[in-house]
Each structure stands twice: as structure tokens, then as C-alpha cells.
Enzyme design. Structure first.
Site, PDB file in Angstrom:
ATOM      1  N   GLU A 127      -8.997  -4.605  -4.297  1.00 28.78           N
ATOM      2  CA  GLU A 127      -8.339  -3.848  -3.231  1.00 28.78           C
ATOM      3  C   GLU A 127      -9.324  -3.132  -2.302  1.00 28.78           C
ATOM      4  OE1 GLU A 127      -5.117  -3.734  -2.617  1.00 28.78           O
ATOM      5  OE2 GLU A 127      -4.051  -4.195  -4.471  1.00 28.78           O
TER       6      GLU A 127
ATOM      7  N   SER B 227       0.854  -1.183   0.000  1.00 28.07           N
ATOM      8  CA  SER B 227       0.000   0.000   0.000  1.00 28.07           C
ATOM      9  C   SER B 227       0.896   1.240   0.000  1.00 28.07           C
ATOM     10  CB  SER B 227      -0.958  -0.036   1.193  1.00 28.07           C
ATOM     11  OG  SER B 227      -2.002   0.899   1.031  1.00 28.07           O
TER      12      SER B 227
ATOM     13  N   HIS C 274      -7.749  -5.600  -0.022  1.00 27.18           N
ATOM     14  CA  HIS C 274      -6.520  -4.915   0.348  1.00 27.18           C
ATOM     15  C   HIS C 274      -5.863  -5.592   1.551  1.00 27.18           C
ATOM     16  CE1 HIS C 274      -3.989  -1.430  -0.184  1.00 27.18           C
ATOM     17  NE2 HIS C 274      -4.196  -0.956   1.034  1.00 27.18           N
TER      18      HIS C 274
END
Length: 483
Positions: free
Chosen positions: A309, A191, A400
Site C-alpha cells: 500500500e 482507502s 495504494h
């Protein structure tokens, strides 16, 4: 340099002084080692300064302080302990049970959290499984939010980036004492941490500090201009009614600074506090440096993303009209909008908006980097993580962060069941972790995962049955990379 002792509390001498760690099943860990002085007072918004030396053996058996931050979402996938204290510029070393100078490859991990949150003390980043396979792991803390990334006229820009570089310099000076090889460093992150990896690839001052890079779900927002960074500072000045400078902010409490940080965001400006092209440390926007420039040309890169995600956060009030407006704001023209709706057609507008965010923030930018590097013959490996969670709230989504327990081979870590459901497949963790280990060790994730090329676009698919596919993301590329 001191050899790792044979006792349950081994001692290693660093360039600043000796540290005492603790032995574990697959080696030893040393936690909370300062790599720079605490960023307080006049140092709060300064470039990192090397840690003051010490002579007595320093206890390194507990995680050090973490940057104080706001939680980005009501619920975080990754457990992120917040530890109070001023000495936040510290790092953790997880090492196999080897003698100094053993020459083990090294993984340096940069945590995510939108450059506003996250914690190097997360149990998801424990290096034990990598130690089992002969890899030294270093996880680093750094300044977040205003302290790390707000443009200030009387302070150096991109202080968080400078923290990463300082930690990497510490690794170069000290990792041999922990059994690592400073010439075999791979940087990795997820990320915002993946965005950090991309940023370091584009930062000349970081050259020579690592030999390979892994960007998992890397997030780098545009615009990355100095003008955009200055606009955030002006917005805060308007909010406070006075100039925003390092001198004015350095004595604020954490709570006061976080309240001011809340005012830095505005609709349409996610990651407003993040690395930006300041023209000096970071010469040009990172996406440009990686797709049209020579940044990282000689560095092997593994990168990828999950299939869904941000799809776990659909927009309940979305309509067909608002969906079209979002797609236009994300850069799709009418042809791109039609292609998107045809590809994902039939879903609720809110779910489609979330898919658009997933594509525009993660999948398309990662794919663009892979495409550009492949066109120039640069060593690149691309993956998509598709294993769908069975956990409540995430059912049916490869969302995610859920690839990380597989990469670190930590399926029994705190919070994994809540994110993935009961019994996530160990055979998939074996495969993903092995690929990471081979890449870190040999600069190649294995013979069954060939490099991404312009002719074949080979992509590793991490799912119940891992496999390599030819150009599986052609629709994403057609929608987002040509619109």
C-alpha cells in the site's frame, strides 16, 4: 416518476425535481445532482438538510462542485478534479439504458483521500463498465476535513458520516427512477472510502440502507474516542488563542479553514480529522464494533488490500534504531519485532518502515475483521491485490489505489499508465471486475472464490494469474494480530 427518454439527453424526475443527463454507449449518466442543500452559512456545520425542490429541468451533464481540500501528497495516484462551488453535497448516477423500475442492483461509491481530500468527479470512478454489466453506479461527494469531521461543541459530530447517510437515503427514495432497486444496494469505497464503508457497517442509523459492502484498503485509525476528537479541537483552540466553535468558523473562507486544518495534525496522529465514536451516531470505535460486536453481522462483506500500500514512499533517513522505534509505536512487542524483521529481513530500514505502515494501517486491520467475521460465520470474502506496477517510481510494487482501475474495468482512464505502467493486463481487469459485479448482483463473487473461513482462510490473490490460496497471510496475522 418519469421514464428515461430516448433522446441523447434523457430526463428523470427525482423527489426534488427533474434532471437532464446524457446518453452514452452503455446507458446514461446524470452528474452533480444535489442530495442536500449547500453547507454554507448556518448549514456549514449542521447535519445535511434535504435539497430545495426545483421545477424546471436541471442540467446534470457536468460534475458538480467538490469539497475544497488540500492534496494529501505531492503526487496523487488517482486524478482528483477540484471543482469550485458551494453545492458540494451532490452525487452522480451512471445507469444502464433501462426503464424506471427495472430493478437493477446498485453500487454506491464513496471516494477516498484520508477524509481530507479526494473527489467524486475522478475519471477512475466512471460507472460505464458497470453499466455495461447491468449495474447502476452512484458516486457521492461529502464534507471533508474540519467541515466534515472536527468535533465542535455547538454542532453535530461526524457530519461527513451524516452526509453519507443522507446520500444513501436519497438513493432509497430515487434510484428506482434511474432503473435501480433500492433493496439491492452495495456500498463500496477505497482507502478512506473503505473506512467509510466500515464506519457505515458500525452505524445503526445506516441500517437498512444497503444490503452488502465492499471495503478496499479500508483505513480506520485508532483511537476513535471522543476524547481524542476533543483533543484535536483543544489543539486548534490553543493554536488560534480562542474557542473553536461552529459559530466562529462558519464564515471563514475555504483558504482560512484549510490553513486552520493544517494546524489540526501533529506527529503520530494521521487521520486526526476522521469519523470517531461520538457515543450517539457511532456508538463505539469501528474496529471494536466489527471485531468484537455485532455490527454488520448479516451483511455480506468483501474486503482486501494491496500488498504494498504505502511502500512507494520509503523513509530515506530511517535507521535500524528508528525502525525499531516505529515498530514499537505501531504496537509490536519484541517478539513481534523479531518476527517482522525475519519476515521482511534484508531490506533498507526506510523500506521496512513503509512496509510496517502498509501492514499496520491496511493489511492487519482488514485481516482482523475477516478473522472475527469468519469465527462467527458471517459471509466474508478476503483478497490481496499483488500485481506489481512497471511505472517509474512504483516499479515492483502493488501500491495504494492500483486495484481500482481493475475493479472499475477502466485501464484506459487518465493516469492509469502513470500508476501501473504500459499495458496493464486486461484479463486481470476482466476477472476483478467480474467478481465485483457478481458480488453486487448476487452477494457472492463467484464459485472460484469461496468465503473466508476460520479453518481454511481462503484468500483471493489478484495477480497476473488470479487464484485462491489457503491462508497466504499467516505471517501478517502472526506478526500483527497476536503481538
Amino acid at each position: 416518476m418519469t421514464t428515461i427518454a430516448t433522446s441523447s439527453q434523457p430526463v428523470v424526475r427525482t423527489s426534488a425535481g427533474p434532471v437532464r443527463g446524457e446518453r452514452r454507449a452503455h446507458g446514461a449518466r446524470f452528474l452533480g445532482i444535489p442530495y442536500a442543500q449547500p453547507p454554507v452559512g448556518a448549514l456549514r456545520f449542521a447535519a445535511p438538510v434535504p435539497a430545495e425542490p426545483w421545477t424546471d429541468v436541471r442540467d446534470a451533464t457536468a460534475y458538480g462542485p467538490t469539497a475544497q481540500r488540500r492534496q494529501l501528497f505531492d503526487v496523487t495516484t488517482i486524478p482528483e478534479p477540484s471543482i469550485p462551488g458551494e453545492d458540494i453535497l451532490n452525487l452522480n448516477v451512471f445507469t444502464p439504458d433501462t426503464a424506471p423500475g427495472a430493478g437493477r442492483p446498485v453500487l454506491v461509491w464513496i471516494h477516498g483521500g484520508g477524509f481530507l481530500a479526494g473527489s467524486a468527479a475522478s475519471p477512475w470512478y466512471d460507472g460505464d463498465s458497470f453499466n455495461r454489466d447491468g449495474i447502476v453506479v452512484v458516486s457521492i461527494g461529502y464534507r471533508l476535513g474540519i467541515e466534515g469531521f472536527l468535533h465542535l461543541p455547538d454542532a453535530p459530530d461526524n457530519r461527513g458520516v451524516r452526509d453519507w447517510i443522507a446520500a444513501l437515503e436519497w438513493v432509497q427514495q430515487n434510484i428506482a427512477s434511474f432503473g435501480g432497486d433500492s433493496r439491492k444496494v452495495t456500498i463500496a469505497g477505497q482507502s478512506a472510502g473503505g473506512g467509510a464503508v466500515q464506519t457505515l457497517l458500525a452505524t445503526p442509523a445506516a441500517r437498512g440502507l444497503f444490503r452488502a459492502a465492499i471495503s478496499a484498503s479500508g483505513a480506520v485509525m485508532r483511537p476513535q474516542s471522543r476524547e481524542a476528537a476533543e483533543a484535536v479541537t483543544r489543539r486548534l483552540s490553543e493554536h488560534t488563542g480562542s474557542p473553536v466553535t461552529a459559530a466562529a468558523l462558519e464564515n471563514l473562507s475555504d483558504a482560512e479553514l484549510l490553513a486552520l486544518q493544517d494546524a489540526s495534525s501533529s506527529p503520530g496522529t494521521p487521520l486526526a480529522l476522521a469519523p470517531f465514536a461520538d457515543g450517539r451516531l457511532i456508538p463505539e470505535p469501528v474496529p471494536d464494533a466489527l471485531t468484537t460486536g455485532d455490527a454488520g453481522a448479516d451483511i455480506p462483506v468483501m474486503l482486501g488490500f494491496t500488498a504494498h500500500e504505502f511502500n512507494a514512499a520509503p523513509q530515506p533517513d530511517a535507521t535500524a534504531e528508528s525502525l525499531r522505534a516505529v515498530l514499537a509505536a505501531l504496537g509490536l512487542d519484541e517478539a513481534g519485532t523479531r518476527a517482522f524483521l525475519e519476515t521482511y529481513g534484508g531490506g533498507e530500514p526506510g523500506a521496512l518502515q513503509s512496509q510496517a505502515m502498509t501492514d499496520s494501517l491496511f493489511r492487519a486491520p482488514g485481516l482482523a475483521i475477516a478473522e472475527a467475521r469468519a469465527m462467527r460465520g458471517r459471509p466474508t470474502w478476503l483478497y490481496e491485490f499483488r500485481l506489481r506496477s512497471t511505472a517509474p517510481g512504483f516499479t515492483g510494487l502493488a501500491h495504494h489505489c492500483t486495484d481500482l482501475p481493475f475493479a472499475f474495468d477502466l485501464l484506459d482512464a487518465e493516469g492509469v499508465t502513470a500508476a501501473l505502467g504500459d499495458r496493464p493486463p486486461q484479463h486481470l481487469a476482466d476477472a476483478v471486475h467480474a467478481a465485483w459485479t457478481e458480488f453486487i448482483r448476487d452477494l457472492d463473487p463467484g464459485t472460484d472464490w469461496p468465503p473466508y473461513t476460520a479453518s481454511q482462510r481462503e484468500t483471493r490473490i489478484w495477480d497476473t494469474t488470479p487464484h485462491t490460496d489457503t491462508d497466504p497471510l499467516h505471517r501478517v496475522r502472526a506478526i500483527w494480530c497476536t503481538s
